[in-house]
Structure formats: C-alpha cells, structure tokens
Write a protein that holds these residues in place. Structure first.
Motif, PDB file in Angstrom:
ATOM      1  N   VAL A   1      -6.846  -6.362  10.612  1.00 52.52           N
ATOM      2  CA  VAL A   1      -5.772  -5.520  11.120  1.00 52.52           C
ATOM      3  C   VAL A   1      -4.820  -6.444  11.854  1.00 52.52           C
ATOM      4  O   VAL A   1      -5.223  -7.166  12.763  1.00 52.52           O
ATOM      5  CB  VAL A   1      -6.313  -4.435  12.076  1.00 52.52           C
ATOM      6  CG1 VAL A   1      -5.178  -3.599  12.631  1.00 52.52           C
ATOM      7  CG2 VAL A   1      -7.341  -3.567  11.351  1.00 52.52           C
ATOM      8  N   LEU A   2      -3.565  -6.429  11.429  1.00 54.28           N
ATOM      9  CA  LEU A   2      -2.601  -7.368  11.982  1.00 54.28           C
ATOM     10  C   LEU A   2      -1.620  -6.694  12.923  1.00 54.28           C
ATOM     11  O   LEU A   2      -1.047  -5.649  12.594  1.00 54.28           O
ATOM     12  CB  LEU A   2      -1.849  -8.062  10.853  1.00 54.28           C
ATOM     13  CG  LEU A   2      -2.772  -8.918   9.991  1.00 54.28           C
ATOM     14  CD1 LEU A   2      -2.131  -9.252   8.675  1.00 54.28           C
ATOM     15  CD2 LEU A   2      -3.163 -10.172  10.722  1.00 54.28           C
TER      16      LEU A   2
ATOM     17  N   LEU B   1       0.310   1.277   8.789  1.00 49.47           N
ATOM     18  CA  LEU B   1       0.110   2.457   9.612  1.00 49.47           C
ATOM     19  C   LEU B   1       0.819   2.322  10.960  1.00 49.47           C
ATOM     20  O   LEU B   1       1.144   1.226  11.380  1.00 49.47           O
ATOM     21  CB  LEU B   1      -1.391   2.651   9.888  1.00 49.47           C
ATOM     22  CG  LEU B   1      -2.322   2.690   8.683  1.00 49.47           C
ATOM     23  CD1 LEU B   1      -3.773   2.703   9.137  1.00 49.47           C
ATOM     24  CD2 LEU B   1      -2.013   3.901   7.818  1.00 49.47           C
ATOM     25  N   THR B   2       0.992   3.447  11.633  1.00 46.85           N
ATOM     26  CA  THR B   2       1.417   3.430  13.031  1.00 46.85           C
ATOM     27  C   THR B   2       0.144   3.353  13.880  1.00 46.85           C
ATOM     28  O   THR B   2      -0.972   3.537  13.369  1.00 46.85           O
ATOM     29  CB  THR B   2       2.192   4.703  13.401  1.00 46.85           C
ATOM     30  OG1 THR B   2       1.293   5.821  13.296  1.00 46.85           O
ATOM     31  CG2 THR B   2       3.411   4.906  12.519  1.00 46.85           C
ATOM     32  N   THR B   3       0.307   3.126  15.162  1.00 42.74           N
ATOM     33  CA  THR B   3      -0.853   3.088  16.052  1.00 42.74           C
ATOM     34  C   THR B   3      -1.610   4.413  16.013  1.00 42.74           C
ATOM     35  O   THR B   3      -2.840   4.430  15.911  1.00 42.74           O
ATOM     36  CB  THR B   3      -0.431   2.772  17.496  1.00 42.74           C
ATOM     37  OG1 THR B   3       0.224   1.499  17.509  1.00 42.74           O
ATOM     38  CG2 THR B   3      -1.618   2.736  18.434  1.00 42.74           C
ATOM     39  N   ASP B   4      -0.884   5.523  16.079  1.00 39.43           N
ATOM     40  CA  ASP B   4      -1.547   6.831  16.036  1.00 39.43           C
ATOM     41  C   ASP B   4      -2.329   7.026  14.745  1.00 39.43           C
ATOM     42  O   ASP B   4      -3.465   7.507  14.766  1.00 39.43           O
ATOM     43  CB  ASP B   4      -0.523   7.958  16.199  1.00 39.43           C
ATOM     44  CG  ASP B   4       0.032   8.040  17.607  1.00 39.43           C
ATOM     45  OD1 ASP B   4      -0.621   7.533  18.548  1.00 39.43           O
ATOM     46  OD2 ASP B   4       1.128   8.623  17.763  1.00 39.43           O
TER      47      ASP B   4
ATOM     48  N   ALA C   1      -7.666   7.043  12.059  1.00 44.19           N
ATOM     49  CA  ALA C   1      -8.448   6.607  10.902  1.00 44.19           C
ATOM     50  C   ALA C   1      -9.744   5.907  11.303  1.00 44.19           C
ATOM     51  O   ALA C   1     -10.617   5.704  10.455  1.00 44.19           O
ATOM     52  CB  ALA C   1      -7.609   5.673  10.039  1.00 44.19           C
ATOM     53  N   LEU C   2      -9.882   5.532  12.570  1.00 44.15           N
ATOM     54  CA  LEU C   2     -11.103   4.862  13.017  1.00 44.15           C
ATOM     55  C   LEU C   2     -12.288   5.808  12.962  1.00 44.15           C
ATOM     56  O   LEU C   2     -12.162   7.002  13.256  1.00 44.15           O
ATOM     57  CB  LEU C   2     -10.945   4.345  14.453  1.00 44.15           C
ATOM     58  CG  LEU C   2      -9.964   3.198  14.651  1.00 44.15           C
ATOM     59  CD1 LEU C   2      -9.805   2.916  16.143  1.00 44.15           C
ATOM     60  CD2 LEU C   2     -10.433   1.953  13.932  1.00 44.15           C
TER      61      LEU C   2
ATOM     62  N   PRO D   1     -15.618   7.694  14.278  1.00 42.65           N
ATOM     63  CA  PRO D   1     -15.872   8.227  15.624  1.00 42.65           C
ATOM     64  C   PRO D   1     -16.601   7.247  16.553  1.00 42.65           C
ATOM     65  O   PRO D   1     -16.372   7.237  17.735  1.00 42.65           O
ATOM     66  CB  PRO D   1     -16.731   9.471  15.387  1.00 42.65           C
ATOM     67  CG  PRO D   1     -16.552   9.814  13.954  1.00 42.65           C
ATOM     68  CD  PRO D   1     -16.155   8.558  13.237  1.00 42.65           C
ATOM     69  N   ASN D   2     -17.488   6.419  16.031  1.00 43.15           N
ATOM     70  CA  ASN D   2     -18.270   5.513  16.878  1.00 43.15           C
ATOM     71  C   ASN D   2     -17.566   4.190  17.134  1.00 43.15           C
ATOM     72  O   ASN D   2     -18.161   3.280  17.713  1.00 43.15           O
ATOM     73  CB  ASN D   2     -19.642   5.260  16.262  1.00 43.15           C
ATOM     74  CG  ASN D   2     -19.548   4.618  14.887  1.00 43.15           C
ATOM     75  OD1 ASN D   2     -18.455   4.474  14.323  1.00 43.15           O
ATOM     76  ND2 ASN D   2     -20.678   4.246  14.334  1.00 43.15           N
ATOM     77  N   ALA D   3     -16.304   4.028  16.726  1.00 37.05           N
ATOM     78  CA  ALA D   3     -15.598   2.749  16.874  1.00 37.05           C
ATOM     79  C   ALA D   3     -15.075   2.513  18.281  1.00 37.05           C
ATOM     80  O   ALA D   3     -14.711   1.414  18.620  1.00 37.05           O
ATOM     81  CB  ALA D   3     -14.442   2.669  15.889  1.00 37.05           C
ATOM     82  N   SER D   4     -15.019   3.526  19.126  1.00 38.88           N
ATOM     83  CA  SER D   4     -14.452   3.315  20.462  1.00 38.88           C
ATOM     84  C   SER D   4     -15.449   2.923  21.496  1.00 38.88           C
ATOM     85  O   SER D   4     -16.492   2.585  21.417  1.00 38.88           O
ATOM     86  CB  SER D   4     -13.735   4.560  20.941  1.00 38.88           C
ATOM     87  OG  SER D   4     -14.501   5.710  20.731  1.00 38.88           O
TER      88      SER D   4
END
Length: 140
Positions: A71-72, A126-129, A134-135, A137-140
């Motif tokens: 992700v850039l 993509l935008t940030t939102d 798209a992440l 659920p357990n990515a945070s």
C-alpha cells in the motif's frame, strides 16, 4: 553513461544501503515498516533513487514476512510512488494507492500518476475511507 540528478533525483549512491532511523541523513527518504514489523528489525532500507525496491533489500524483507500486498502513500506521486509501485507490480506484488495520502508538487503530476500511469499497473486506487472500509475486521 550519465545518471540524471536534480531536485527530484538525489545523487546516485553505490550499492545497497541500510541505515538505522536514528542515523538518517536529512532529506533522505526511507521505507517504513508497519508497527508489528518494527519489533522484528531495527534497521530498514532507505532508498536513494526513485524506487523503494532498487538497491535495497525491501523485496527480500517483504518476502521473508510473506507480504504480497503493498500500500503506497507519501511523496512524490510521479516519481517515488509511481516508480516503487511499478517495480513492486513487476515483482508480483498486489499494488494499492491511497490517493488522498499521496502528494506531488503540481496538479499535473497528480493527474499524470492517477489518470494515466497508475490505472495501467495498480490493482487498486482508493481513498483513505475506502481503504479503511476494505480492511478485515481484525486488522486494527
């Protein structure tokens, strides 16, 4: 053979270079790991040309951690971001741009990146939102 230099291209440096963040030279760009990977390695490769992959061990590090998606975000859309994305795609990485987290010095540079170049090789723009939604659920 002459290598271009100027405000967008730092002077060429011989061979791969790795420096710890505490010894970073002013103005030097560097590839930054995610917080979970910082614990595993205290020194990450800086890039001395337009690509974060060229003359660094970034590909090896990503492969060792079984990372297949990049992700850039960052600065400069039409040089460092664009070149790193192209190089990554050629190496087989899934490439995502987060458009509103990427900057350039002019609207024309942004237009060249997002309307002409990136659609030919990026897997997602993509935008940030959109990225956050798209992440998993357990990515945070």
């Amino acid at each position: 053979m002459t290598t271009p230099t100027g405000p967008t291209c730092p002077p060429p440096r011989p061979g791969p270079r790795r420096r710890s963040s505490s010894r970073r030279e002013p103005g030097a760009a560097r590839s930054t790991p995610t917080s979970s990977h910082r614990r595993a390695r205290s020194s990450w490769p800086e890039h001395w040309s337009s690509s974060g992959f060229a003359n660094t061990d970034l590909d090896l590090l990503l492969s060792q951690h079984r990372i297949s998606r990049i992700v850039l975000i960052g600065m400069r859309a039409n040089t460092c971001i664009d070149t790193t994305a192209r190089f990554g795609q050629e190496l087989g990485y899934h490439v995502t741009f987060v458009r509103d987290t990427i900057a350039a010095f002019s609207p024309e540079e942004m237009q060249a990146t997002f309307e002409l170049n990136a659609p030919t090789y990026a897997h997602a723009i993509l935008t940030t939102d959109e990225f956050v939604k798209a992440l998993p659920p357990n990515a945070s």
